[in-house]
Write a protein that holds these residues in place. Structure first.
Motif, PDB file in Angstrom:
ATOM      1  N   LEU A   1       0.796  -1.221   0.000  1.00 50.52           N
ATOM      2  CA  LEU A   1       0.000   0.000   0.000  1.00 50.52           C
ATOM      3  C   LEU A   1       0.832   1.277   0.000  1.00 50.52           C
TER       4      LEU A   1
ATOM      5  N   LEU B   1     -15.473   6.632  -4.346  1.00 50.12           N
ATOM      6  CA  LEU B   1     -14.088   6.611  -3.873  1.00 50.12           C
ATOM      7  C   LEU B   1     -13.252   7.657  -4.607  1.00 50.12           C
TER       8      LEU B   1
ATOM      9  N   TRP C   1      -8.337   5.130  -5.851  1.00 51.10           N
ATOM     10  CA  TRP C   1      -8.970   3.969  -5.239  1.00 51.10           C
ATOM     11  C   TRP C   1     -10.109   3.440  -6.112  1.00 51.10           C
ATOM     12  N   ARG C   2     -10.841   4.333  -6.738  1.00 46.90           N
ATOM     13  CA  ARG C   2     -11.953   3.926  -7.609  1.00 46.90           C
ATOM     14  C   ARG C   2     -11.439   3.061  -8.758  1.00 46.90           C
TER      15      ARG C   2
ATOM     16  N   VAL D   1     -10.458  -3.511  -1.643  1.00 45.99           N
ATOM     17  CA  VAL D   1      -9.978  -2.143  -1.858  1.00 45.99           C
ATOM     18  C   VAL D   1     -10.640  -1.180  -0.885  1.00 45.99           C
ATOM     19  N   VAL D   2     -11.937  -1.318  -0.685  1.00 46.15           N
ATOM     20  CA  VAL D   2     -12.645  -0.465   0.273  1.00 46.15           C
ATOM     21  C   VAL D   2     -12.098  -0.690   1.682  1.00 46.15           C
TER      22      VAL D   2
ATOM     23  N   ASP E   1      -9.037  -1.629   2.487  1.00 42.76           N
ATOM     24  CA  ASP E   1      -7.730  -0.960   2.557  1.00 42.76           C
ATOM     25  C   ASP E   1      -7.899   0.547   2.719  1.00 42.76           C
ATOM     26  N   TYR E   2      -8.853   1.103   2.005  1.00 41.94           N
ATOM     27  CA  TYR E   2      -9.100   2.551   2.069  1.00 41.94           C
ATOM     28  C   TYR E   2      -9.524   2.958   3.477  1.00 41.94           C
TER      29      TYR E   2
ATOM     30  N   GLU F   1     -15.228  11.825   6.481  1.00 38.97           N
ATOM     31  CA  GLU F   1     -15.716  11.100   5.303  1.00 38.97           C
ATOM     32  C   GLU F   1     -17.145  10.612   5.539  1.00 38.97           C
TER      33      GLU F   1
END
Length: 382
Positions: free
Chosen positions: A133, A336, A340-341, A355-356, A358-359, A371
């Motif tokens: 990352l 996102l 990231w998107r 991915v979400v 990790d975000y 957010e």
């Protein structure tokens, strides 16, 4: 300093996944430590909390201050055991990089959300942060740390019979010998974490008035340390007595680890780090008496701090924030940020979930709250 024969030696490091030119005055483990300190994930620890949310007070521990305190204890123990201090320090500084916002509440919420996709484990996330990352170098993802640092991050709590998905995935392309114990330096970092964690939660709990000095006076080890502090400074105010008592507890716990570890090392007589890894049990450990005392402190903290009604309220709200963020972004990855998107792909898929996750795991408490407001309050621009 002359290292013990069972210490990890910089000159015999197994190196990095991506070879790099030398020519540096630092040892490989010093370079690892420095890369960790300069990492984005390390800076974010300043606004990631353990028990109290960042706006509840400036004097409570954060993941950053905790990591620095663990590193100090780890260096002290490593020096007394003639181990490589730089490796122990690097592991101490990196051990919490994978923690999500809101401490254990955030981890529990992410683990529940990720249950259909392999779950969430902060140790695996720490390894993912430093191997994938972090995006600071042109030639590779992650920090390209040495094998010894990655091994210690993956299994500092012991051999991994059933590794988390990312650890297993990484091990398949860069084997970390998951079935054996880690180095003594990694074991030192793990014990230093235990020492710092309990004592600093005692300190923060007293500071937050979740319990009093009279409450902790009955605890083994803590009570004796408090009595000594009161005898040495009978007129000291409570906050100074608390600091004096906790200082004494930390010192005794460090002394216990060193004495027990020396006893185990003498019995094993290891002549190399390979002997440490192949040992039937850890060589760095508390004595049985200290394990019992430590358990009593943990039980006290569980009931009087981690399950205190004020902490429960905070944890419940924090979990809802993380749950809502995951639900909204997993179902709508178009919300996102662009980088990231692009990685997330189709909504609702396992790849999107990872991915979400990790975000969200990389968020600070403050950013997660902001957010959440941006995604749920129509009056706040996105």
């Amino acid at each position: 300093m002359v290292l013990a024969p069972y210490a990890v030696r910089p000159e015999t490091s197994r190196g990095r996944l991506y070879p790099e030119a030398g020519g540096d005055l630092r040892s490989p483990f010093q370079r690892d430590r420095d890369r960790i300190i300069h990492a984005t994930a390390f800076r974010r620890l300043q606004y990631k909390t353990q028990v109290f949310i960042y706006h509840e007070g400036d004097h409570f521990r954060t993941r950053l201050t905790h990591s620095i305190e663990v590193a100090q204890i780890a260096r002290s123990i490593a020096r007394l055991l003639a181990l490589d201090e730089d490796l122990a320090e690097a592991l101490a500084l990196a051990h919490d990089l994978g923690h999500p916002p809101f401490g254990h509440a955030g981890e529990d919420a992410l683990n529940a959300a990720m249950k259909p996709y392999g779950g969430f484990d902060h140790n695996a996330q720490s390894l993912k942060a430093v191997t994938l990352l972090e995006a600071r170098y042109g030639g590779f993802d992650g920090l390209n740390l040495t094998w010894e640092t990655l091994e210690g991050l993956a299994k500092h709590n012991g051999p991994l019979r059933r590794p988390a998905p990312y650890i297993a995935e990484y091990d398949a392309r860069h084997p970390l010998d998951l079935a054996s114990h880690a180095s003594a330096e990694a074991q030192v970092a793990a014990l230093a974490d235990d020492i710092a964690y309990n004592n600093h939660d005692l300190d923060d709990g007293l500071r937050a008035r979740l319990f009093t000095l009279e409450d902790v006076a009955a605890l083994p080890l803590v009570g004796d340390a408090l009595a000594e502090a009161q005898a040495a400074s009978p007129d000291a105010p409570p906050e100074r007595l608390a600091a004096e008592a906790i200082r004494r507890v930390i010192n005794r716990m460090v002394g216990d680890v060193v004495a027990e570890s020396r006893r185990r090392i003498a019995a094993l007589a290891p002549d190399s780090v390979a002997a440490i890894r192949a040992a039937p049990r850890p060589v760095v450990a508390f004595s049985d008496q200290m394990v019992e005392a430590n358990h009593a402190v943990r039980e006290f903290l569980f009931h009087r701090m981690y399950r205190h009604w004020r902490v429960n309220r905070t944890m419940a709200k924090s979990k809802r924030v993380v749950q809502m963020l995951f639900s909204l972004l997993h179902g709508g990855p178009q919300m996102l940020p662009p980088v990231w998107r692009d990685r997330a792909g189709e909504a609702g898929t396992p790849a999107c979930a990872r991915v979400v996750c990790d975000y969200i795991a990389g968020m600070t408490d403050r950013y997660a709250l902001e957010e959440h407001r941006r995604l749920t309050d129509p009056d706040i621009p996105g």
